[in-house]
Design a protein around this motif. Structure first.
Motif, PDB file in Angstrom:
ATOM      1  N   ARG A  92       0.828  -1.199   0.000  1.00 25.60           N
ATOM      2  CA  ARG A  92       0.000   0.000   0.000  1.00 25.60           C
ATOM      3  C   ARG A  92       0.875   1.267   0.000  1.00 25.60           C
ATOM      4  N   GLN A  97      -6.285   3.678   1.611  1.00 25.72           N
ATOM      5  CA  GLN A  97      -6.223   2.273   2.056  1.00 25.72           C
ATOM      6  C   GLN A  97      -6.051   1.318   0.877  1.00 25.72           C
ATOM      7  N   HIS A  98      -6.466   1.762  -0.302  1.00 29.02           N
ATOM      8  CA  HIS A  98      -6.464   0.857  -1.451  1.00 29.02           C
ATOM      9  C   HIS A  98      -5.656   1.419  -2.605  1.00 29.02           C
ATOM     10  N   ASN A  99      -4.522   2.012  -2.297  1.00 29.74           N
ATOM     11  CA  ASN A  99      -3.735   2.612  -3.373  1.00 29.74           C
ATOM     12  C   ASN A  99      -2.330   2.018  -3.417  1.00 29.74           C
TER      13      ASN A  99
END
Ligand SMILES: Cc1cc2nc3c(=O)[nH]c(=O)nc-3n(C[C@H](O)[C@H](O)[C@H](O)COP(=O)(O)OP(=O)(O)OC[C@H]3O[C@@H](n4cnc5c(N)ncnc54)[C@H](O)[C@@H]3O)c2cc1C
Length: 244
Positions: free
Chosen positions: A30, A64-66
């Motif tokens: 992440r 959170q999702h990168n």
């Protein structure tokens, strides 16, 4: 976990403006930056490491999702990192640490927000695009983005900001051209500090973000202070060159 070192891989590289590269990296882990923050790039150099900082330029909503990091780099003649980026090929890996920095949009905004940049100093504001659009959708905040460049060939991410200004009445996009005549209604002549001739500010209800060349940052900060803003109302990031 923040600020630890991690290895990222170059996926793509392209010229996006005069003397300016955009590099897109990917991580297996992440990349938890908040729009407006920067990373430190660690280049191997004859057994030692040289570090240079670059703002994230890619727009994200959810840290959170990168796993992607895009940067915009002004190429300095004979610059150490500049030459490394010029030679870099997709597939190459580099170590970065971060994210760092406080040039971050707070959750609550006053009624007017100025975003002021020169050159690649626009990168953090490009990274904030999704967040800015969320505020614009909600309505009450007005953003004024003032972007200073020498000529139109130096503009980066111009279409994105131009389109945003065409979509939302509460987003103003102003380009200040120091070495070219203005042609369009959103273009103005001279340095970006000319924004102070154009706008009346309510110091009690304004927040300012300033990013780019250190001399410009100092001048613009002085301009905002002259309009009555307090230091805490002016967030800044200076793209100072590294002493080694
Ligand atoms: C928080 C932060 C964020 C930043 N974000 C960005 C960003 O998003 N995009 C961006 O483009 N930049 C950014 N910068 C600037 C960036 O970190 C580098 O400083 C910049 O890219 C120049 O690095 P370089 O290694 O290519 O040049 P350097 O090797 O540091 O050299 C810079 C210039 O000085 C000259 N020079 C070097 N040594 C000497 C010498 N001994 N005598 C005379 N001249 C010399 C070089 O020829 C060159 O023109 C940021 C800086 C900071 C502090």
């Amino acid at each position: 976990m923040q600020n630890r070192k991690q290895t990222i891989k170059l996926m793509d590289k392209r010229v996006i403006a005069n003397n300016t590269l955009e590099l897109l990296y990917q991580s297996n882990n992440r990349l938890a930056f908040i729009p407006g923050q920067f990373y430190s790039f660690h280049f191997e150099n004859e057994g030692t490491s040289k570090a240079r900082s670059y703002s994230a330029a890619n727009s994200i909503l959810n840290p959170q999702h990168n796993c992607e990091l895009s940067i915009a780099v002004t190429l300095h003649s004979q610059g150490f990192a500049s030459n490394r980026f010029l030679d870099a090929e997709p597939g190459e890996e580099i170590e970065v640490s971060g994210p760092f920095g406080n040039l971050i949009l707070p959750k609550q905004l006053p009624s007017t927000v100025f975003l002021v940049a020169t050159g690649t100093g626009i990168a953090p504001f490009r990274s904030m695009l999704s967040q800015i659009e969320e505020f614009l959708e909600q309505g009450p905040v007005r953003f004024i983005l003032a972007f200073g460049v020498r000529s139109r060939e130096d503009l980066l991410y111009d279409r994105e900001f131009y389109n945003l200004a065409n979509t939302y009445r509460n987003f103003n996009y102003e380009v200040y051209l120091s070495q070219q005549e203005p042609l369009h209604s959103h273009e103005f002549t001279g340095r970006v500090t000319n924004l102070f001739n154009k706008h009346e500010l309510d110091p009690a209800d304004t927040l300012a973000f300033v990013c780019g060349n250190p001399d410009m940052v100092d001048d613009v900060v002085e301009g905002f202070k002259g309009c009555g803003l307090e230091t805490r109302q002016i967030k800044r990031e200076k793209y100072t060159l590294s002493p080694f």
